[in-house]
Design an enzyme around this catalytic site. Structure first.
Site: not given
Length: 480
Positions: A330, A427
């Site tokens: 991310c 994630h």
């Protein structure tokens, strides 16, 4: 409506763990139970089934209840972006970014949303167990409070106060809280408990009796330290307690100042073949690191500056030259590129910063936030896995031609030409046992698997721990 609120004498006294254990204990009694936290402050968030986000602690508590995640479980989530400002997420969706000194003015309208979410949960379940935030003893904040006694009074929810004996002064913590809070607030308190005791709890019998005598409150028990707490996802990076191992694959995670969703690493910490180091500021990246992970962050450009201030950019370049591998997740993925641009000033001041240059991509921040659960296929191994996305910004460039994964036939993430630097927006990938085994196999490490099953076993052990040492039945009777 039947509900009980666990408030604490301070931050990090163990409220989240207590609520998770009580939720599991209530569920095992056959009750339909749900967790609730009016206001949370955390950059460690989970994506919900209804397309929003809540604090990671409420996600664990929902798991303890056997429920899918829902935004009503944490209607106000504050995600710090700077030392003086935070993003305000209301019922799962970004409302605005505000400075701390301006936030109090928002609270009256936020209280209405908090009560709305609480009422929906209460209507759907037999019991709601509520977690406070910080401490009700912060009486300077009481007038506009929506997280502790302000909520408890508005919703008519009884309170049990938890003190932390591990940090010392627990008698003063509990007695002092009663001394400073409003008498009408104190009338909501049904009793107290003492958490995190190390050693023989009977050694605190005299202190326990003193608290009862000074406050007139009933004690619900002294809870010894729960040694398996490290096996459960932590909401605060400071709580990550990876086992110390002498060998194995050495994975180093950089603890950025606005680190987010670092529970991505929990499954790796529990693998016997992995040695995880959560590297704090002021420490050099170890020369024996096999893999360095740049985790998620709530402020990509801010943490780029933080990373450089630690000298980690120099360490990363040296690690890469030595043949070491790097994974960015991310915000960490965004940092690895050539540049990060924020033309609208979404995460701070508008501008562009040079990235670390380990991936040939560029990132532009956009107002749109992507929140979704994802099914992906790892490009290198062909192994499918479940994950989730929770980010702003778009990344593109030549290294995207070598994706980390594929999502619905589309490339996701990037890999450097040398193959030793990778980045992804996904994630939660390491929670998938099959993917984790395939990924670790690429390092020559065998996986033990069973992460989710281990979390379930630990939640049951936590409930057992509470049942042995606390008057759980008495606590549940307090709910009304």
């Amino acid at each position: 409506m039947t509900a009980l609120m666990i408030q604490g004498t301070g931050s990090n006294v163990g409220k989240s763990m207590l609520v998770a254990g009580l939720c599991r204990a209530a569920r095992r009694r056959g009750l339909s139970v749900a967790p609730f936290k009016p206001q949370n402050m955390s950059n460690n968030a989970a994506v919900t089934a209804d397309g929003g986000e809540i604090g990671r602690a409420q996600a664990l508590q929902a798991l303890a209840c056997g429920l899918p995640l829902h935004t009503d479980m944490n209607p106000v989530l504050l995600k710090p972006e700077t030392d003086v400002g935070a993003q305000v997420v209301v019922q799962g969706q970004r409302l605005m970014t505000t400075r701390a000194r301006d936030y109090a003015g928002l609270k009256p309208q936020l209280m209405a949303r908090v009560l709305e979410s609480f009422e929906r949960l209460s209507a759907a379940h037999e019991l709601v167990i509520v977690e406070g935030a910080g401490s009700p003893a912060e009486v300077n904040l009481r007038r506009s409070d929506i997280a502790n006694m302000g909520f408890a009074r508005a919703a008519g929810v009884p309170v049990v106060l938890a003190g932390d004996i591990d940090r010392g002064g627990v008698i003063a913590q509990i007695v002092g809280t009663q001394a400073v809070i409003d008498p009408d607030d104190a009338a909501l308190v049904r009793g107290f408990l003492v958490n995190k005791f190390r050693g023989d709890p009977s050694l605190f019998d005299d202190g326990y009796a003193m608290i009862e005598a000074h406050t007139g409150w009933r004690g619900f028990g002294v809870l010894p330290w729960f040694r398996d707490a490290w096996k459960l996802p932590a909401e605060d990076a400071l709580d990550v307690d990876a086992p110390v191992r002498a060998g194995g694959l050495h994975v180093v995670c950089l603890c950025l100042s606005r680190i987010a969703n670092f529970d991505d690493l929990d499954p790796l910490a529990q693998e016997p073949g992995v040695r995880l180091t959560m590297l704090g500021p002021g420490r050099a990246i170890p020369g024996d690191a096999d893999l360095v992970i740049l985790p998620g962050t709530k402020s990509t450009r801010g943490d780029l500056a933080f990373l450089r201030a630690q000298g980690w950019d120099v360490d990363l370049a040296a690690h890469h030259r030595r043949g070491g591998r790097v994974l960015g997740i991310c915000g960490g993925y965004q940092m690895l590129g050539r540049s990060v641009s924020d033309p609208e000033g979404i995460e701070g001041y508008a501008g562009t910063d040079a990235g670390l240059g380990l991936l040939d991509i560029d990132t532009v921040m956009t107002a749109e936030k992507r929140l979704t659960e994802t099914r992906a296929t790892h490009a290198a191994t062909g192994q499918g896995f479940h994950g989730y996305e929770i980010h702003i910004g778009r990344s593109d460039g030549p290294d995207r031609a070598r994706p980390f994964a594929h999502v619905e036939g589309r490339p996701e993430g990037a890999e450097s030409a040398c193959g030793r630097v990778q980045g992804s927006y996904l994630h939660g990938m390491f929670r998938d046992d099959a993917f984790r085994a395939a990924w670790l196999g690429g390092f020559g490490v065998a996986s033990e698997g069973g992460y989710d099953a281990g979390v379930e076993t630990t939640l049951d052990a936590l409930a057992d721990h509470l049942e042995i040492h606390l008057d759980v039945a008495g606590l549940l009777v307090c709910a009304r």
